[in-house]
Design an enzyme around this catalytic site. Structure first.
Site, PDB file in Angstrom:
ATOM      1  N   HIS A   1       0.830  -1.214   0.000  1.00 43.37           N
ATOM      2  CA  HIS A   1       0.000   0.000   0.000  1.00 43.37           C
ATOM      3  C   HIS A   1       0.864   1.263   0.000  1.00 43.37           C
ATOM      4  O   HIS A   1       0.484   2.285   0.561  1.00 43.37           O
ATOM      5  CB  HIS A   1      -0.997  -0.008   1.166  1.00 43.37           C
ATOM      6  CG  HIS A   1      -2.044  -1.068   1.001  1.00 43.37           C
ATOM      7  ND1 HIS A   1      -3.172  -0.878   0.251  1.00 43.37           N
ATOM      8  CD2 HIS A   1      -2.087  -2.355   1.437  1.00 43.37           C
ATOM      9  CE1 HIS A   1      -3.887  -2.000   0.248  1.00 43.37           C
ATOM     10  NE2 HIS A   1      -3.237  -2.908   0.958  1.00 43.37           N
ATOM     11  N   THR A   2       2.005   1.150  -0.593  1.00 45.65           N
ATOM     12  CA  THR A   2       2.868   2.332  -0.761  1.00 45.65           C
ATOM     13  C   THR A   2       2.878   2.790  -2.220  1.00 45.65           C
ATOM     14  O   THR A   2       3.268   3.909  -2.506  1.00 45.65           O
ATOM     15  CB  THR A   2       4.318   2.007  -0.346  1.00 45.65           C
ATOM     16  OG1 THR A   2       4.700   0.796  -0.997  1.00 45.65           O
ATOM     17  CG2 THR A   2       4.459   1.841   1.153  1.00 45.65           C
ATOM     18  N   ASP A   3       2.444   1.901  -3.139  1.00 45.11           N
ATOM     19  CA  ASP A   3       2.643   2.227  -4.563  1.00 45.11           C
ATOM     20  C   ASP A   3       1.679   3.287  -5.089  1.00 45.11           C
ATOM     21  O   ASP A   3       1.890   3.823  -6.168  1.00 45.11           O
ATOM     22  CB  ASP A   3       2.632   0.969  -5.452  1.00 45.11           C
ATOM     23  CG  ASP A   3       1.273   0.299  -5.562  1.00 45.11           C
ATOM     24  OD1 ASP A   3       0.402   0.546  -4.697  1.00 45.11           O
ATOM     25  OD2 ASP A   3       1.083  -0.463  -6.518  1.00 45.11           O
TER      26      ASP A   3
ATOM     27  N   GLY B   1      -7.308 -14.569  -6.747  1.00 48.04           N
ATOM     28  CA  GLY B   1      -7.736 -14.210  -5.393  1.00 48.04           C
ATOM     29  C   GLY B   1      -6.717 -14.551  -4.322  1.00 48.04           C
ATOM     30  O   GLY B   1      -7.025 -14.524  -3.139  1.00 48.04           O
TER      31      GLY B   1
ATOM     32  N   GLY C   1      -3.838 -12.946  -3.946  1.00 52.92           N
ATOM     33  CA  GLY C   1      -2.962 -11.796  -3.708  1.00 52.92           C
ATOM     34  C   GLY C   1      -1.691 -11.867  -4.527  1.00 52.92           C
ATOM     35  O   GLY C   1      -0.674 -11.256  -4.184  1.00 52.92           O
TER      36      GLY C   1
ATOM     37  N   SER D   1      -3.113 -11.965 -10.278  1.00 51.73           N
ATOM     38  CA  SER D   1      -3.508 -12.617 -11.527  1.00 51.73           C
ATOM     39  C   SER D   1      -4.172 -11.620 -12.467  1.00 51.73           C
ATOM     40  O   SER D   1      -4.093 -11.774 -13.690  1.00 51.73           O
ATOM     41  CB  SER D   1      -4.439 -13.795 -11.242  1.00 51.73           C
ATOM     42  OG  SER D   1      -5.539 -13.361 -10.494  1.00 51.73           O
TER      43      SER D   1
ATOM     44  N   ASP E   1       1.893  -3.988  -9.685  1.00 50.51           N
ATOM     45  CA  ASP E   1       1.640  -5.322 -10.234  1.00 50.51           C
ATOM     46  C   ASP E   1       1.930  -5.372 -11.730  1.00 50.51           C
ATOM     47  O   ASP E   1       2.606  -6.285 -12.222  1.00 50.51           O
ATOM     48  CB  ASP E   1       0.186  -5.733  -9.975  1.00 50.51           C
ATOM     49  CG  ASP E   1      -0.162  -5.679  -8.502  1.00 50.51           C
ATOM     50  OD1 ASP E   1       0.764  -5.595  -7.686  1.00 50.51           O
ATOM     51  OD2 ASP E   1      -1.357  -5.708  -8.175  1.00 50.51           O
TER      52      ASP E   1
HETATM   53  C1  GLA Z   1      -2.896  -4.509  -5.031  1.00 52.31           C
HETATM   54  C2  GLA Z   1      -2.704  -3.382  -6.043  1.00 52.31           C
HETATM   55  C3  GLA Z   1      -1.261  -2.847  -5.984  1.00 52.31           C
HETATM   56  C4  GLA Z   1      -0.848  -2.490  -4.557  1.00 52.31           C
HETATM   57  C5  GLA Z   1      -1.173  -3.630  -3.606  1.00 52.31           C
HETATM   58  C6  GLA Z   1      -0.939  -3.244  -2.166  1.00 52.31           C
HETATM   59  O1  GLA Z   1      -2.131  -5.602  -5.393  1.00 52.31           O
HETATM   60  O2  GLA Z   1      -2.985  -3.829  -7.342  1.00 52.31           O
HETATM   61  O3  GLA Z   1      -1.134  -1.743  -6.848  1.00 52.31           O
HETATM   62  O4  GLA Z   1      -1.439  -1.291  -4.150  1.00 52.31           O
HETATM   63  O5  GLA Z   1      -2.519  -4.062  -3.733  1.00 52.31           O
HETATM   64  O6  GLA Z   1       0.401  -2.987  -1.945  1.00 52.31           O
END
Ligand code: GLA
Length: 361
Positions: free
Chosen positions: A15-17, A96, A98, A101, A146
Protein backbone atom coordinates in the site's frame (compact mmCIF):
# COMPACT_ATOMS: atom_id res chain seq x y z
CA UNK A 1 -0.10 -16.06 -30.93
CA UNK A 2 0.65 -17.19 -27.36
CA UNK A 3 1.88 -14.88 -24.62
CA UNK A 4 2.32 -15.50 -20.91
CA UNK A 5 2.81 -12.98 -18.11
CA UNK A 6 3.84 -13.81 -14.53
CA UNK A 7 2.20 -13.17 -11.18
CA UNK A 8 4.13 -11.36 -8.50
CA UNK A 9 5.08 -11.41 -4.88
CA UNK A 10 5.88 -8.17 -3.15
CA UNK A 11 8.63 -8.74 -0.59
CA UNK A 12 7.78 -5.52 1.20
CA UNK A 13 6.21 -2.11 0.56
CA UNK A 14 2.48 -2.78 0.75
CA UNK A 15 0.00 0.00 0.00
CA UNK A 16 2.87 2.33 -0.76
CA UNK A 17 2.64 2.23 -4.56
CA UNK A 18 -0.25 4.71 -4.75
CA UNK A 19 1.42 6.90 -2.15
CA UNK A 20 4.60 7.81 -4.05
CA UNK A 21 6.47 5.16 -2.08
CA UNK A 22 8.88 2.28 -2.62
CA UNK A 23 8.02 -1.35 -3.41
CA UNK A 24 10.16 -4.47 -3.72
CA UNK A 25 8.36 -7.11 -5.81
CA UNK A 26 9.57 -10.04 -7.88
CA UNK A 27 7.76 -12.03 -10.54
CA UNK A 28 7.01 -15.69 -9.84
CA UNK A 29 7.04 -18.76 -12.04
CA UNK A 30 3.23 -18.92 -12.20
CA UNK A 31 1.58 -17.36 -15.20
CA UNK A 32 -1.52 -16.32 -17.05
CA UNK A 33 -1.18 -17.45 -20.63
CA UNK A 34 -3.34 -16.20 -23.49
CA UNK A 35 -3.68 -17.36 -27.05
CA UNK A 36 -5.20 -14.97 -29.59
CA UNK A 37 -6.19 -15.15 -33.21
CA UNK A 38 -8.03 -12.74 -35.49
CA UNK A 39 -11.79 -13.31 -35.64
CA UNK A 40 -15.09 -11.70 -36.69
CA UNK A 41 -16.15 -10.93 -33.11
CA UNK A 42 -14.56 -10.56 -29.71
CA UNK A 43 -14.86 -14.01 -28.15
CA UNK A 44 -13.12 -14.82 -24.87
CA UNK A 45 -12.67 -18.27 -23.34
CA UNK A 46 -11.52 -18.87 -19.78
CA UNK A 47 -10.32 -22.41 -19.17
CA UNK A 48 -10.49 -21.76 -15.43
CA UNK A 49 -14.15 -20.76 -15.45
CA UNK A 50 -15.05 -23.09 -18.33
CA UNK A 51 -16.79 -20.22 -20.12
CA UNK A 52 -16.75 -18.74 -23.62
CA UNK A 53 -18.25 -15.29 -23.82
CA UNK A 54 -18.87 -13.04 -26.81
CA UNK A 55 -18.37 -9.39 -25.91
CA UNK A 56 -18.69 -6.04 -27.58
CA UNK A 57 -16.05 -3.34 -27.45
CA UNK A 58 -16.52 -1.19 -24.32
CA UNK A 59 -18.94 -3.72 -22.85
CA UNK A 60 -18.44 -3.94 -19.10
CA UNK A 61 -19.85 -7.15 -17.63
CA UNK A 62 -18.46 -7.01 -14.09
CA UNK A 63 -16.58 -10.32 -14.51
CA UNK A 64 -13.18 -11.64 -15.71
CA UNK A 65 -13.82 -10.43 -19.30
CA UNK A 66 -13.46 -6.82 -18.06
CA UNK A 67 -9.70 -7.25 -17.64
CA UNK A 68 -9.29 -8.10 -21.32
CA UNK A 69 -11.87 -5.65 -22.67
CA UNK A 70 -10.42 -3.00 -20.36
CA UNK A 71 -7.10 -3.50 -22.10
CA UNK A 72 -8.80 -3.22 -25.52
CA UNK A 73 -10.44 0.00 -24.37
CA UNK A 74 -7.19 1.46 -22.93
CA UNK A 75 -5.21 0.51 -26.07
CA UNK A 76 -7.73 2.30 -28.26
CA UNK A 77 -7.74 5.31 -25.93
CA UNK A 78 -3.96 5.40 -26.44
CA UNK A 79 -4.47 5.41 -30.20
CA UNK A 80 -3.87 1.73 -31.07
CA UNK A 81 -6.63 0.31 -33.26
CA UNK A 82 -7.79 -3.13 -32.09
CA UNK A 83 -9.65 -5.48 -34.48
CA UNK A 84 -11.82 -8.35 -33.14
CA UNK A 85 -10.07 -11.48 -31.88
CA UNK A 86 -10.68 -14.80 -30.19
CA UNK A 87 -8.76 -15.32 -26.98
CA UNK A 88 -8.28 -18.38 -24.80
CA UNK A 89 -6.98 -17.82 -21.30
CA UNK A 90 -5.18 -20.41 -19.24
CA UNK A 91 -3.45 -19.96 -15.92
CA UNK A 92 -1.14 -21.57 -13.39
CA UNK A 93 -1.59 -18.57 -11.14
CA UNK A 94 -4.27 -18.90 -8.45
CA UNK A 95 -6.87 -16.11 -8.56
CA UNK A 96 -7.74 -14.21 -5.39
CA UNK A 97 -4.50 -15.29 -3.74
CA UNK A 98 -2.96 -11.80 -3.71
CA UNK A 99 -0.52 -12.80 -6.45
CA UNK A 100 -1.82 -10.39 -9.01
CA UNK A 101 -3.51 -12.62 -11.53
CA UNK A 102 -5.46 -9.62 -12.83
CA UNK A 103 -2.32 -7.68 -13.77
CA UNK A 104 -0.86 -10.82 -15.36
CA UNK A 105 -4.02 -11.21 -17.46
CA UNK A 106 -3.94 -7.56 -18.49
CA UNK A 107 -0.28 -7.62 -19.43
CA UNK A 108 -0.48 -10.95 -21.31
CA UNK A 109 -3.58 -9.69 -23.18
CA UNK A 110 -2.00 -6.36 -24.06
CA UNK A 111 1.20 -7.92 -25.41
CA UNK A 112 -0.70 -10.59 -27.37
CA UNK A 113 -3.11 -8.04 -28.90
CA UNK A 114 -0.26 -5.70 -29.82
CA UNK A 115 1.63 -8.57 -31.47
CA UNK A 116 -1.47 -9.74 -33.32
CA UNK A 117 -2.11 -6.21 -34.61
CA UNK A 118 1.58 -5.77 -35.47
CA UNK A 119 1.95 -2.74 -33.22
CA UNK A 120 5.08 -2.22 -31.16
CA UNK A 121 4.90 -0.62 -27.74
CA UNK A 122 7.23 0.91 -25.21
CA UNK A 123 7.24 -1.16 -21.98
CA UNK A 124 6.44 1.85 -19.80
CA UNK A 125 3.46 2.69 -21.97
CA UNK A 126 2.38 -0.94 -21.78
CA UNK A 127 2.37 -0.69 -17.97
CA UNK A 128 0.33 2.53 -18.08
CA UNK A 129 -2.23 1.04 -20.45
CA UNK A 130 -2.77 -1.99 -18.21
CA UNK A 131 -3.03 0.17 -15.10
CA UNK A 132 -5.54 2.40 -16.86
CA UNK A 133 -7.61 -0.67 -17.87
CA UNK A 134 -7.83 -1.75 -14.24
CA UNK A 135 -8.46 1.69 -12.76
CA UNK A 136 -10.89 3.11 -15.27
CA UNK A 137 -12.55 0.05 -16.82
CA UNK A 138 -12.49 -2.59 -14.07
CA UNK A 139 -12.84 0.09 -11.40
CA UNK A 140 -10.12 -0.82 -8.88
CA UNK A 141 -7.91 2.21 -8.30
CA UNK A 142 -4.74 0.09 -8.11
CA UNK A 143 -1.18 1.37 -7.90
CA UNK A 144 1.41 0.56 -10.52
CA UNK A 145 3.38 -2.23 -8.85
CA UNK A 146 1.64 -5.32 -10.23
CA UNK A 147 1.63 -4.35 -13.89
CA UNK A 148 5.14 -2.93 -13.62
CA UNK A 149 6.41 -6.22 -12.20
CA UNK A 150 4.67 -8.37 -14.83
CA UNK A 151 6.51 -6.29 -17.44
CA UNK A 152 9.90 -5.37 -15.94
CA UNK A 153 10.74 -8.25 -13.57
CA UNK A 154 14.01 -10.09 -13.95
CA UNK A 155 14.74 -13.65 -12.83
CA UNK A 156 16.76 -13.97 -9.59
CA UNK A 157 16.12 -10.33 -8.75
CA UNK A 158 13.56 -8.20 -6.99
CA UNK A 159 12.76 -4.74 -8.35
CA UNK A 160 13.24 -1.77 -6.08
CA UNK A 161 10.80 0.68 -7.65
CA UNK A 162 10.36 4.27 -6.59
CA UNK A 163 6.75 4.92 -7.58
CA UNK A 164 7.26 8.67 -7.31
CA UNK A 165 10.01 8.96 -9.92
CA UNK A 166 9.37 5.57 -11.60
CA UNK A 167 13.11 4.90 -11.37
CA UNK A 168 13.96 1.32 -10.51
CA UNK A 169 16.87 -0.99 -9.92
CA UNK A 170 17.25 -4.74 -9.70
CA UNK A 171 18.23 -6.19 -6.31
CA UNK A 172 19.79 -9.68 -6.47
CA UNK A 173 17.87 -12.32 -4.54
CA UNK A 174 20.53 -14.37 -2.78
CA UNK A 175 18.62 -16.42 -0.28
CA UNK A 176 21.32 -19.03 0.53
CA UNK A 177 19.62 -21.95 2.26
CA UNK A 178 16.34 -20.05 2.61
CA UNK A 179 13.36 -19.58 0.32
CA UNK A 180 10.20 -17.55 0.04
CA UNK A 181 7.10 -19.67 0.40
CA UNK A 182 3.53 -18.57 -0.19
CA UNK A 183 0.69 -19.83 1.94
CA UNK A 184 -2.63 -19.20 0.24
CA UNK A 185 -5.35 -18.79 2.87
CA UNK A 186 -8.02 -19.64 0.29
CA UNK A 187 -9.93 -16.65 1.59
CA UNK A 188 -10.98 -13.70 -0.51
CA UNK A 189 -13.19 -11.27 1.33
CA UNK A 190 -15.79 -9.49 -0.75
CA UNK A 191 -14.73 -6.26 0.86
CA UNK A 192 -11.35 -6.20 -0.79
CA UNK A 193 -11.92 -3.82 -3.72
CA UNK A 194 -14.23 -1.42 -1.87
CA UNK A 195 -11.91 -1.30 1.15
CA UNK A 196 -8.91 -0.89 -1.15
CA UNK A 197 -10.52 2.14 -2.78
CA UNK A 198 -11.43 3.46 0.67
CA UNK A 199 -7.79 3.25 1.82
CA UNK A 200 -6.80 5.26 -1.22
CA UNK A 201 -9.35 7.92 -0.37
CA UNK A 202 -8.11 8.05 3.21
CA UNK A 203 -4.58 8.65 1.92
CA UNK A 204 -5.84 11.45 -0.33
CA UNK A 205 -7.59 12.99 2.68
CA UNK A 206 -4.31 12.82 4.66
CA UNK A 207 -2.53 14.82 1.95
CA UNK A 208 -5.32 17.39 1.85
CA UNK A 209 -5.43 17.79 5.62
CA UNK A 210 -1.68 18.21 5.85
CA UNK A 211 -1.64 20.39 2.78
CA UNK A 212 1.06 18.27 1.08
CA UNK A 213 1.34 17.06 -2.46
CA UNK A 214 3.07 13.79 -1.67
CA UNK A 215 3.67 11.35 1.19
CA UNK A 216 7.35 11.91 0.56
CA UNK A 217 6.97 15.42 2.02
CA UNK A 218 5.42 14.09 5.24
CA UNK A 219 7.30 13.21 8.44
CA UNK A 220 6.21 11.40 11.64
CA UNK A 221 5.96 14.78 13.35
CA UNK A 222 3.40 16.09 10.84
CA UNK A 223 0.92 13.27 11.37
CA UNK A 224 0.24 13.93 15.06
CA UNK A 225 -2.48 16.46 14.09
CA UNK A 226 -4.49 13.86 12.19
CA UNK A 227 -7.51 12.10 13.68
CA UNK A 228 -6.70 8.57 14.97
CA UNK A 229 -7.70 6.49 11.91
CA UNK A 230 -5.90 8.72 9.43
CA UNK A 231 -2.88 8.91 11.75
CA UNK A 232 -2.67 5.11 11.74
CA UNK A 233 -2.89 4.95 7.95
CA UNK A 234 -0.18 7.58 7.56
CA UNK A 235 2.02 5.89 10.13
CA UNK A 236 1.85 2.67 8.16
CA UNK A 237 2.82 4.34 4.89
CA UNK A 238 5.77 6.20 6.43
CA UNK A 239 7.03 3.15 8.32
CA UNK A 240 6.54 0.78 5.40
CA UNK A 241 8.53 3.02 3.06
CA UNK A 242 11.45 2.99 5.48
CA UNK A 243 11.16 -0.78 5.79
CA UNK A 244 11.52 -1.23 2.03
CA UNK A 245 14.86 0.59 2.07
CA UNK A 246 15.99 -1.29 5.18
CA UNK A 247 14.97 -4.59 3.57
CA UNK A 248 17.09 -3.81 0.51
CA UNK A 249 20.07 -3.20 2.78
CA UNK A 250 19.44 -6.45 4.65
CA UNK A 251 19.18 -8.43 1.40
CA UNK A 252 22.33 -6.82 0.01
CA UNK A 253 24.19 -7.77 3.19
CA UNK A 254 22.68 -11.24 3.15
CA UNK A 255 21.20 -10.64 6.57
CA UNK A 256 18.14 -12.84 6.24
CA UNK A 257 17.43 -12.80 9.96
CA UNK A 258 16.88 -9.04 9.74
CA UNK A 259 14.92 -9.43 6.50
CA UNK A 260 12.55 -11.77 8.39
CA UNK A 261 12.10 -9.23 11.20
CA UNK A 262 11.02 -6.61 8.66
CA UNK A 263 8.41 -9.02 7.29
CA UNK A 264 6.89 -9.44 10.77
CA UNK A 265 6.99 -5.69 11.34
CA UNK A 266 5.28 -5.06 8.03
CA UNK A 267 2.55 -7.55 8.89
CA UNK A 268 1.89 -5.94 12.27
CA UNK A 269 1.63 -2.56 10.59
CA UNK A 270 -0.77 -3.83 7.90
CA UNK A 271 -2.87 -5.55 10.56
CA UNK A 272 -2.98 -2.83 13.22
CA UNK A 273 -2.42 0.46 11.40
CA UNK A 274 -3.60 -0.02 7.83
CA UNK A 275 -6.15 -2.67 8.90
CA UNK A 276 -6.12 -4.75 5.74
CA UNK A 277 -5.54 -8.18 7.27
CA UNK A 278 -8.13 -10.72 8.45
CA UNK A 279 -8.39 -13.48 11.09
CA UNK A 280 -7.36 -16.34 8.81
CA UNK A 281 -4.22 -14.55 7.66
CA UNK A 282 -3.34 -13.41 11.19
CA UNK A 283 -3.70 -16.98 12.36
CA UNK A 284 -1.25 -18.21 9.72
CA UNK A 285 1.31 -15.52 10.55
CA UNK A 286 0.84 -16.11 14.29
CA UNK A 287 1.32 -19.86 13.83
CA UNK A 288 4.56 -19.38 11.94
CA UNK A 289 6.01 -16.73 14.20
CA UNK A 290 8.84 -17.99 16.35
CA UNK A 291 8.85 -21.53 14.86
CA UNK A 292 12.24 -22.99 14.13
CA UNK A 293 13.24 -22.32 10.56
CA UNK A 294 10.76 -19.49 9.99
CA UNK A 295 12.50 -16.14 9.69
CA UNK A 296 9.50 -13.94 8.95
CA UNK A 297 6.02 -13.79 7.47
CA UNK A 298 3.43 -11.27 6.38
CA UNK A 299 0.30 -10.77 4.33
CA UNK A 300 0.98 -9.91 0.66
CA UNK A 301 -0.98 -7.91 -1.87
CA UNK A 302 -4.08 -5.78 -1.40
CA UNK A 303 -5.25 -7.65 1.71
CA UNK A 304 -8.51 -8.99 3.22
CA UNK A 305 -7.42 -12.54 2.46
CA UNK A 306 -5.02 -13.84 -0.14
CA UNK A 307 -1.62 -15.20 0.78
CA UNK A 308 1.06 -15.03 3.42
CA UNK A 309 4.65 -14.68 2.29
CA UNK A 310 7.06 -16.52 4.58
CA UNK A 311 10.83 -16.56 4.55
CA UNK A 312 11.85 -20.04 5.71
CA UNK A 313 14.87 -22.33 5.84
CA UNK A 314 14.54 -24.85 3.03
CA UNK A 315 14.96 -28.14 4.89
CA UNK A 316 12.34 -27.73 7.60
CA UNK A 317 9.51 -26.01 5.77
CA UNK A 318 7.45 -29.13 4.93
CA UNK A 319 7.05 -30.17 8.56
CA UNK A 320 5.57 -26.88 9.72
CA UNK A 321 3.07 -26.64 6.93
CA UNK A 322 1.41 -29.99 7.57
CA UNK A 323 0.71 -29.03 11.15
CA UNK A 324 -0.42 -25.57 10.09
CA UNK A 325 -2.88 -27.07 7.60
CA UNK A 326 -4.40 -29.34 10.28
CA UNK A 327 -4.92 -26.48 12.72
CA UNK A 328 -6.22 -24.16 10.02
CA UNK A 329 -8.78 -26.70 8.82
CA UNK A 330 -9.99 -27.23 12.37
CA UNK A 331 -10.54 -23.51 12.87
CA UNK A 332 -11.72 -22.30 9.48
CA UNK A 333 -13.01 -25.41 7.72
CA UNK A 334 -10.77 -24.97 4.70
CA UNK A 335 -7.24 -25.84 3.69
CA UNK A 336 -4.22 -23.73 3.10
CA UNK A 337 -2.28 -24.18 -0.12
CA UNK A 338 1.50 -23.96 0.02
CA UNK A 339 3.24 -22.66 -3.08
CA UNK A 340 6.99 -22.94 -3.47
CA UNK A 341 7.80 -20.29 -6.04
CA UNK A 342 10.89 -19.15 -7.92
CA UNK A 343 11.54 -15.75 -9.36
CA UNK A 344 11.12 -15.26 -13.09
CA UNK A 345 11.27 -12.72 -15.91
CA UNK A 346 8.53 -10.28 -16.82
CA UNK A 347 7.36 -9.97 -20.44
CA UNK A 348 10.10 -7.46 -21.24
CA UNK A 349 12.65 -10.27 -21.02
CA UNK A 350 10.53 -13.37 -21.64
CA UNK A 351 8.54 -12.09 -24.63
CA UNK A 352 11.29 -9.82 -25.93
CA UNK A 353 9.34 -6.65 -26.28
CA UNK A 354 11.56 -3.66 -27.07
CA UNK A 355 14.47 -3.23 -24.62
CA UNK A 356 14.87 -0.26 -22.28
CA UNK A 357 17.69 1.08 -20.16
CA UNK A 358 16.95 0.99 -16.45
CA UNK A 359 17.63 4.06 -14.38
CA UNK A 360 18.86 3.43 -10.83
CA UNK A 361 17.30 4.96 -7.75
C1 GLA B 1 -2.90 -4.51 -5.03
C2 GLA B 1 -2.70 -3.38 -6.04
C3 GLA B 1 -1.26 -2.85 -5.98
C4 GLA B 1 -0.85 -2.49 -4.56
C5 GLA B 1 -1.17 -3.63 -3.61
C6 GLA B 1 -0.94 -3.24 -2.17
O1 GLA B 1 -2.13 -5.60 -5.39
O2 GLA B 1 -2.98 -3.83 -7.34
O3 GLA B 1 -1.13 -1.74 -6.85
O4 GLA B 1 -1.44 -1.29 -4.15
O5 GLA B 1 -2.52 -4.06 -3.73
O6 GLA B 1 0.40 -2.99 -1.95
Amino acid sequence: MRVKAPGRVNIIGEHTDYNDGFVLPFAIDRYVEVEVRASKDFSLTSKLFGQTIKVEKNEKRGDWTDYVMGVVWALEEAGYKVEPFEMTIDSTLPTGAGLSSSAALEVASAVAIMKLMNHSIDPRELVQICVRAEREFVGVRCGIMDQFTAVFAKKDHAILLDTMTMNYEYVPLNLNNCEFVLIDSNVKHELSSSEYNRRRMECETILKKLNKRSFREISEKDISVLEPTLRKRAKHVLGENQRVLKMVEALRKNNLFLAGCFLYESHASLRDLYEVSCDEIDFIVGFLKGRTGVLGARIVGGGFGGSVLALVRKNISQLNFEELDREYRKLYGRSIRVLHVNSDDGVLFSQLISPVSSSGI
